[in-house]
Every structure is written in C-alpha cells, then in structure tokens.
Enzyme design. Structure first.
Site, mmCIF file in Angstrom:
data_model
loop_
_atom_site.group_PDB
_atom_site.id
_atom_site.type_symbol
_atom_site.label_atom_id
_atom_site.label_comp_id
_atom_site.label_asym_id
_atom_site.label_seq_id
_atom_site.Cartn_x
_atom_site.Cartn_y
_atom_site.Cartn_z
ATOM 1 N N LYS A 13 8.771 -6.834 -7.886
ATOM 2 C CA LYS A 13 8.553 -6.088 -9.130
ATOM 3 C C LYS A 13 8.266 -4.603 -8.845
ATOM 4 C CE LYS A 13 5.063 -8.678 -10.359
ATOM 5 N NZ LYS A 13 5.067 -9.606 -9.214
ATOM 6 N N ARG A 89 0.109 -11.599 -17.726
ATOM 7 C CA ARG A 89 0.045 -12.657 -16.717
ATOM 8 C C ARG A 89 -0.567 -13.939 -17.272
ATOM 9 N NH1 ARG A 89 -0.551 -9.093 -11.830
ATOM 10 N NH2 ARG A 89 0.589 -10.079 -10.152
ATOM 11 N N ARG A 128 4.379 -7.065 3.872
ATOM 12 C CA ARG A 128 4.325 -5.878 2.986
ATOM 13 C C ARG A 128 3.392 -4.818 3.568
ATOM 14 N NH1 ARG A 128 3.456 -6.596 -3.357
ATOM 15 N NH2 ARG A 128 1.629 -7.814 -2.789
ATOM 16 N N ARG A 157 -2.268 -4.889 2.087
ATOM 17 C CA ARG A 157 -3.190 -5.203 1.003
ATOM 18 C C ARG A 157 -4.122 -6.344 1.408
ATOM 19 N NH1 ARG A 157 0.145 -5.552 -4.572
ATOM 20 N NH2 ARG A 157 -1.339 -7.267 -4.844
ATOM 21 N N ARG A 168 -3.023 -16.968 -5.196
ATOM 22 C CA ARG A 168 -2.319 -16.099 -6.158
ATOM 23 C C ARG A 168 -1.037 -16.772 -6.638
ATOM 24 N NH1 ARG A 168 -1.185 -11.100 -2.895
ATOM 25 N NH2 ARG A 168 -0.173 -10.291 -4.753
HETATM 26 P P1 ADP Z 1 5.699 -7.545 -6.243
HETATM 27 O O1 ADP Z 1 5.424 -6.194 -6.847
HETATM 28 O O2 ADP Z 1 6.554 -8.400 -7.119
HETATM 29 O O3 ADP Z 1 4.466 -8.257 -5.772
HETATM 30 P P2 ADP Z 1 6.888 -5.997 -4.044
HETATM 31 O O4 ADP Z 1 7.877 -5.120 -4.746
HETATM 32 O O5 ADP Z 1 5.643 -5.359 -3.576
HETATM 33 O O6 ADP Z 1 6.589 -7.313 -4.942
HETATM 34 O O7 ADP Z 1 7.651 -6.691 -2.826
HETATM 35 C C1 ADP Z 1 6.958 -7.547 -1.913
HETATM 36 C C2 ADP Z 1 7.444 -7.268 -0.486
HETATM 37 O O8 ADP Z 1 8.790 -7.745 -0.367
HETATM 38 C C3 ADP Z 1 7.465 -5.802 -0.106
HETATM 39 O O9 ADP Z 1 7.119 -5.684 1.262
HETATM 40 C C4 ADP Z 1 8.918 -5.371 -0.337
HETATM 41 O O10 ADP Z 1 9.310 -4.323 0.530
HETATM 42 C C5 ADP Z 1 9.675 -6.648 -0.035
HETATM 43 N N1 ADP Z 1 10.851 -6.857 -0.901
HETATM 44 C C6 ADP Z 1 10.988 -6.501 -2.202
HETATM 45 N N2 ADP Z 1 12.202 -6.876 -2.673
HETATM 46 C C7 ADP Z 1 12.837 -7.493 -1.632
HETATM 47 C C8 ADP Z 1 14.124 -8.101 -1.478
HETATM 48 N N3 ADP Z 1 15.002 -8.151 -2.503
HETATM 49 N N4 ADP Z 1 14.437 -8.638 -0.278
HETATM 50 C C9 ADP Z 1 13.539 -8.593 0.754
HETATM 51 N N5 ADP Z 1 12.324 -8.029 0.672
HETATM 52 C C10 ADP Z 1 11.965 -7.481 -0.497
HETATM 53 P P1 AMP Z 2 -0.363 -7.126 -8.366
HETATM 54 O O1 AMP Z 2 -0.486 -5.752 -7.774
HETATM 55 O O2 AMP Z 2 0.426 -7.129 -9.632
HETATM 56 O O3 AMP Z 2 0.123 -8.146 -7.357
HETATM 57 O O4 AMP Z 2 -1.849 -7.567 -8.786
HETATM 58 C C1 AMP Z 2 -2.879 -7.685 -7.819
HETATM 59 C C2 AMP Z 2 -4.094 -8.373 -8.430
HETATM 60 O O5 AMP Z 2 -4.613 -7.586 -9.514
HETATM 61 C C3 AMP Z 2 -3.840 -9.754 -9.046
HETATM 62 O O6 AMP Z 2 -3.871 -10.796 -8.077
HETATM 63 C C4 AMP Z 2 -5.016 -9.854 -10.023
HETATM 64 O O7 AMP Z 2 -6.234 -10.138 -9.368
HETATM 65 C C5 AMP Z 2 -5.102 -8.405 -10.557
HETATM 66 N N1 AMP Z 2 -4.212 -8.248 -11.730
HETATM 67 C C6 AMP Z 2 -3.103 -7.469 -11.818
HETATM 68 N N2 AMP Z 2 -2.534 -7.573 -13.030
HETATM 69 C C7 AMP Z 2 -3.295 -8.464 -13.737
HETATM 70 C C8 AMP Z 2 -3.221 -9.023 -15.037
HETATM 71 N N3 AMP Z 2 -2.211 -8.715 -15.893
HETATM 72 N N4 AMP Z 2 -4.176 -9.898 -15.411
HETATM 73 C C9 AMP Z 2 -5.196 -10.229 -14.588
HETATM 74 N N5 AMP Z 2 -5.306 -9.759 -13.337
HETATM 75 C C10 AMP Z 2 -4.376 -8.884 -12.898
#
Ligand code: ADP
Ligand code: AMP
Length: 212
Positions: A13, A89, A128, A157, A168
C-alpha cells in the site's frame, strides 16, 4: 479524486501510494504514518498509539477516526483529493468514514484492493527498510536502494518483527473482509494483482485510476 488503498500489511500500500500521489497529484493520508510521527514527537496521542502498535494491535477507533476526520477537513485535501492508506481497518471505521465524508460533502471514487498471497507477506515485512531522512520505503531484496547503500541510513520498523507481524496479519485478515464487502456493495472496489513486481502493480493501478 478521492481514493482508498487497501490490502494486508506488506501488500504494498505505502509503496504504491507514494507513486499514485505523485502521478495524480492527490494527498497521501496514511494513519500508520500519522501515528509514527506522533510517536516521534512524543505527543500524548503518540504515546497511547505506541502501546497498541508495539503489540501489533489496532489503535482504538475513536482515536483513529478523530485524526482522520481532522486531516480530511483540511483545505489541501478538498482542493486536491486524497488517497487514504491503512484506514479504514474495522467496519466501525468504515461506517465512521461514510459519515465523515457526508459531513464534508465529499464522495469516494474508488477502492484499490491490493490482493497478495498471504504467504508472501512475512518475507516482504521482514525485509522492509525505511530511509531515515526521507521516510521512503525499500526492501533489502525486492526493492533495494542504490547499490552500495549504507545500512545505517535505514531502519526497520519495530512492528515488523516476526512475533508482531503474525498478530498484525491475524487481526487484519479477520477485520478486513467485511470492509471490502462494505465497499463491494457500493460497487467501488478494484482488485489489483499484488503478487506481481512493483512496477507492474503500479501499471495496473494507473489503468484503473485513469478510468475513474
Ligand atoms: P504496506 O504499506 O501495505 O504495509 P509496503 O508498501 O510498505 O506495504 O511494502 C512492504 C514491503 O514489501 C516493502 O519492503 C516494499 O519495498 C516491498 N514491496 C512492496 N510491493 C512489492 C511487490 N510488488 N513485490 C515485492 N516487494 C514489494
Ligand atoms: P501501517 O503503517 O498501516 O502498517 O500501520 C501500523 C500500525 O498502526 C498498525 O498495526 C496499527 O497498530 C496502527 N494503525 C494504523 N492504521 C490504523 C487504523 N486505521 N486503525 C487502527 N490502528 C491503526
């Protein structure tokens, strides 16, 4: 244009959101980023959010709905449009968002649902890395920064540790299905094949968003 981007943790995302907002000139609103920034600034809300985030749990709805409402009400959002990432969420958040948008006289144009095989997510999250200075997201293997990069310039993270990731994923799988259904009933969902590589996923998203 007002959009949501949905998908399990690690679906891509944030990665796609950065590209989408650049391409379409809309505002990226990530609740996760807002909480992390509140934690960095040691605000009262940040301290509260951290106690949930460290366990891989969701921050309570009333807190999350409050920060989203405040952000959506700002002028840049109504001028340019938004891409909400990581919200809603829970189904309660989805209902709250409907009310917030009605109050603000805004409509949702589409929900981008990045569909990824859950077995890929652990590897994505454990690799990541985030650039300390810019906040840009990379992956050690799938999307490495420039060759010869200095690992000290990046961080992992706290909630990407395997113990927290499992919690999660469980929570998001359970809570996510009714939300997608909520938007399917409104005919707003566009499913994107997220197992593909980053540029291919983006190409599919651009095609969908351009058609809205
Ligand atoms: P989200 O925001 O949904 O938690 P991220 O965008 O942070 O996910 O992506 C999670 C990890 O996967 C990051 O390290 C990113 O670089 C990697 N990633 C994102 N999209 C892809 C993809 N299509 N293929 C492989 N790795 C990806
Ligand atoms: P994310 O960066 O989207 O992966 O979110 C990281 C963490 O932030 C999640 O695991 C939750 O603890 C908190 N968080 C983010 N968005 C929400 C949401 N819409 N509702 C509740 N908790 C959230």
């Amino acid at each position: 244009m007002n959009l949501l981007i949905m998908g399990l943790p690690g679906a891509g995302k944030g990665t796609q959101a950065a590209k989408i907002v650049e391409e379409f000139g809309i505002i990226h609103i990530s609740t996760g980023d807002m909480f992390r920034s509140a934690i960095a600034n040691q605000t009262k809300m940040g301290i509260l959010a951290k106690s949930y985030m460290d366990k891989g749990e969701l921050v309570p709805d009333e807190v999350t709905n409050g920060i989203v409402k405040e952000r959506l009400a700002q002028a840049d959002v109504s001028e340019k449009g938004f891409l909400l990432d990581g919200y809603p969420r829970t189904i309660e958040q989805a209902n709250a968002l409907d009310d917030i948008l009605t109050d603000l006289n805004m409509v949702l144009d589409g929900v981008i649902n990045i569909d990824v095989d859950p077995s890929l997510l652990l590897e994505r999250l454990s690799g990541r890395i985030i650039h300390k200075e810019t906040g840009e997201t990379f992956h050690k293997v799938f999307n490495p920064p420039a060759a010869g990069y200095d690992e000290n310039d990046y961080y992992q993270r706290e909630d990407d540790k395997p113990e927290t990731v499992k919690r999660r994923l469980d929570i998001n799988i359970e809570q996510g299905a009714p939300i997608i259904e909520h938007y399917r009933q409104k005919d707003l969902v566009y499913d994107i094949a997220g197992n593909n590589e980053i540029d291919l996923v983006f190409k599919d998203i651009v095609e969908v968003v351009s058609s809205l």
